[in-house]
Design a protein around this motif. Structure first.
Motif, short mmCIF file in Angstrom:
data_model
loop_
_atom_site.label_atom_id
_atom_site.label_comp_id
_atom_site.label_asym_id
_atom_site.label_seq_id
_atom_site.Cartn_x
_atom_site.Cartn_y
_atom_site.Cartn_z
N VAL A 68 0.87 -1.19 0.00
CA VAL A 68 0.00 0.00 0.00
C VAL A 68 0.90 1.23 0.00
O VAL A 68 1.22 1.80 1.04
CB VAL A 68 -0.96 0.01 1.21
CG1 VAL A 68 -1.90 1.20 1.13
CG2 VAL A 68 -1.73 -1.28 1.30
N ASP A 69 1.31 1.62 -1.19
CA ASP A 69 2.11 2.82 -1.38
C ASP A 69 2.01 3.24 -2.84
O ASP A 69 1.48 2.50 -3.67
CB ASP A 69 3.57 2.62 -0.96
CG ASP A 69 4.22 1.44 -1.67
OD1 ASP A 69 3.67 0.98 -2.70
OD2 ASP A 69 5.28 0.99 -1.22
N GLY A 70 2.49 4.43 -3.13
CA GLY A 70 2.43 4.91 -4.51
C GLY A 70 2.96 6.31 -4.65
O GLY A 70 3.31 6.98 -3.67
N ASP A 71 3.04 6.76 -5.90
CA ASP A 71 3.50 8.12 -6.17
C ASP A 71 2.81 8.63 -7.42
O ASP A 71 2.24 7.86 -8.19
CB ASP A 71 5.02 8.18 -6.32
CG ASP A 71 5.54 7.25 -7.41
OD1 ASP A 71 4.73 6.73 -8.19
OD2 ASP A 71 6.76 7.06 -7.49
N ALA A 106 -4.06 -1.92 -3.45
CA ALA A 106 -5.13 -2.40 -2.57
C ALA A 106 -6.43 -1.63 -2.80
O ALA A 106 -7.16 -1.33 -1.86
CB ALA A 106 -4.71 -2.31 -1.10
N ALA A 107 -6.70 -1.29 -4.05
CA ALA A 107 -7.93 -0.59 -4.45
C ALA A 107 -8.14 0.71 -3.69
O ALA A 107 -9.25 1.04 -3.28
CB ALA A 107 -9.14 -1.51 -4.28
N TRP A 137 -4.43 17.41 6.54
CA TRP A 137 -5.56 16.49 6.46
C TRP A 137 -5.49 15.83 5.08
O TRP A 137 -5.24 16.50 4.08
CB TRP A 137 -6.88 17.25 6.60
CG TRP A 137 -8.10 16.44 6.33
CD1 TRP A 137 -8.75 15.62 7.18
CD2 TRP A 137 -8.83 16.39 5.10
NE1 TRP A 137 -9.84 15.05 6.57
CE2 TRP A 137 -9.91 15.51 5.28
CE3 TRP A 137 -8.68 16.99 3.85
CZ2 TRP A 137 -10.83 15.23 4.27
CZ3 TRP A 137 -9.58 16.71 2.84
CH2 TRP A 137 -10.65 15.83 3.07
N ALA A 138 -5.66 14.51 5.04
CA ALA A 138 -5.62 13.78 3.78
C ALA A 138 -6.83 12.88 3.67
O ALA A 138 -7.34 12.37 4.68
CB ALA A 138 -4.34 12.95 3.69
N ASP A 139 -7.30 12.67 2.44
CA ASP A 139 -8.49 11.87 2.17
C ASP A 139 -8.20 10.86 1.07
O ASP A 139 -7.51 11.19 0.09
CB ASP A 139 -9.64 12.80 1.75
CG ASP A 139 -10.95 12.05 1.56
OD1 ASP A 139 -11.20 11.10 2.34
OD2 ASP A 139 -11.70 12.40 0.64
N THR A 140 -8.71 9.65 1.23
CA THR A 140 -8.59 8.61 0.20
C THR A 140 -9.98 8.21 -0.27
O THR A 140 -10.98 8.56 0.36
CB THR A 140 -7.87 7.37 0.76
OG1 THR A 140 -8.68 6.80 1.80
CG2 THR A 140 -6.50 7.72 1.32
N ASP A 141 -10.03 7.46 -1.35
CA ASP A 141 -11.34 7.05 -1.88
C ASP A 141 -11.95 5.89 -1.10
O ASP A 141 -13.17 5.81 -0.97
CB ASP A 141 -11.26 6.74 -3.37
CG ASP A 141 -10.26 5.64 -3.68
OD1 ASP A 141 -9.47 5.25 -2.78
OD2 ASP A 141 -10.25 5.16 -4.83
N THR A 142 -11.14 4.99 -0.53
CA THR A 142 -11.71 3.83 0.16
C THR A 142 -11.22 3.62 1.60
O THR A 142 -11.85 2.87 2.35
CB THR A 142 -11.39 2.53 -0.63
OG1 THR A 142 -9.97 2.40 -0.72
CG2 THR A 142 -12.02 2.56 -2.01
#
Length: 197
Positions: A68-71, A106-107, A137-142
Motif C-alpha cells: 500500500v504505497d504509490g506516487d 489495494a484498491a 488532512w488527507a483523504d482517500t477514496d476507500t
C-alpha cells in the motif's frame, strides 16, 4: 606749539586708525558640513500582504502496510498572508488545498490534501528562504481520511511586486490512518506561483 599739537594729534589719529578698521560685529564661524550618511543597505522587496495562486508537483506516499504505497502528480491552490518585519525576517500563515489521484494499491488512492501552515522566512536578495510546518488532512477514496502534521522548507523569488515563483518540499506524517489503521508518510515536491496584492 600749534605745529606740535597738530603733529601730535595727527600721529595719534594715524596710530588709532587700525583699531577702528573693519566691521564692529563678531565674525560668523564657517558652517560645519556634516559628512553624508550612507543609506541603509537594501533588504529586498516588501513581502507584506495577501497572496493567492497555485502549485503543481510530485507526491510519494508510503504506508506501514505491505503493497500500500504509490506516487504521482499532485497540485492545487494556495492562499495566505505574509508580514515583512522591515529587516530580513518574514512570517506568514497560509492554506493549501491539493488534488491528487495517487494509486496506493489495494484498491485505494489518495484524493485530497489540505494544509494550514505557518512559515518563517529570511530574505536573500529578492528571494525568501523559509521553513514551514503545521496541520495536514488527507483523504482517500476507500480508506477514509485522517489528520496529521507536516514540516518542510522552500524558496520563493519575487519576480515583480505582484508575482512570485518558488518551490517547496514537505514531509507529512499521519498515524493510524483512517479505516486502515496504518501509519502513512508522504513527501511532496512542488513548484508554486503566487499573485500578491
Amino acid at each position: 606749539m600749534l605745529k606740535t599739537t597738530t603733529a601730535l594729534m595727527t600721529a595719534t589719529a594715524l596710530m588709532a586708525a587700525p583699531a577702528f578698521a573693519g566691521n564692529v560685529q563678531e565674525p560668523t564661524p564657517e558652517p560645519v558640513i556634516a559628512a553624508p550618511v550612507a543609506p541603509p543597505a537594501p533588504v529586498g522587496p516588501n513581502w507584506t500582504g495577501f497572496y493567492a495562486g497555485g502549485q503543481l508537483g510530485y507526491g510519494d506516499v508510503d504506508t506501514g502496510a505491505a503493497g500500500v504505497d504509490g506516487d504521482g502528480l499532485i497540485g492545487g491552490l494556495i492562499a495566505g498572508y505574509d508580514y515583512d518585519y522591515g529587516n530580513n525576517w518574514v512570517v506568514g500563515l497560509g492554506l493549501d488545498y491539493d488534488f491528487a489521484d495517487i494509486d496506493l494499491g489495494a484498491a485505494a488512492s489518495l484524493e485530497d490534501v489540505f494544509r494550514i501552515k505557518s512559515r518563517l522566512g529570511y530574505k536573500v536578495g529578492n528571494g525568501l528562504l523559509y521553513g514551514t510546518g503545521g496541520y495536514a488532512w488527507a483523504d482517500t477514496d476507500t480508506l477514509g481520511d485522517d489528520n496529521g502534521y507536516f514540516f518542510g522548507a522552500g524558496y520563493e523569488h519575487m519576480i515583480s511586486q505582484n508575482l512570485s515563483l518558488g518551490g517547496e518540499v514537505l514531509y507529512h506524517k499521519f498515524d493510524n490512518f483512517g479505516t486502515a489503521g496504518v501509519d502513512v508518510d508522504a513527501t511532496t515536491v512542488q513548484a508554486r506561483a503566487a499573485f500578491r496584492f
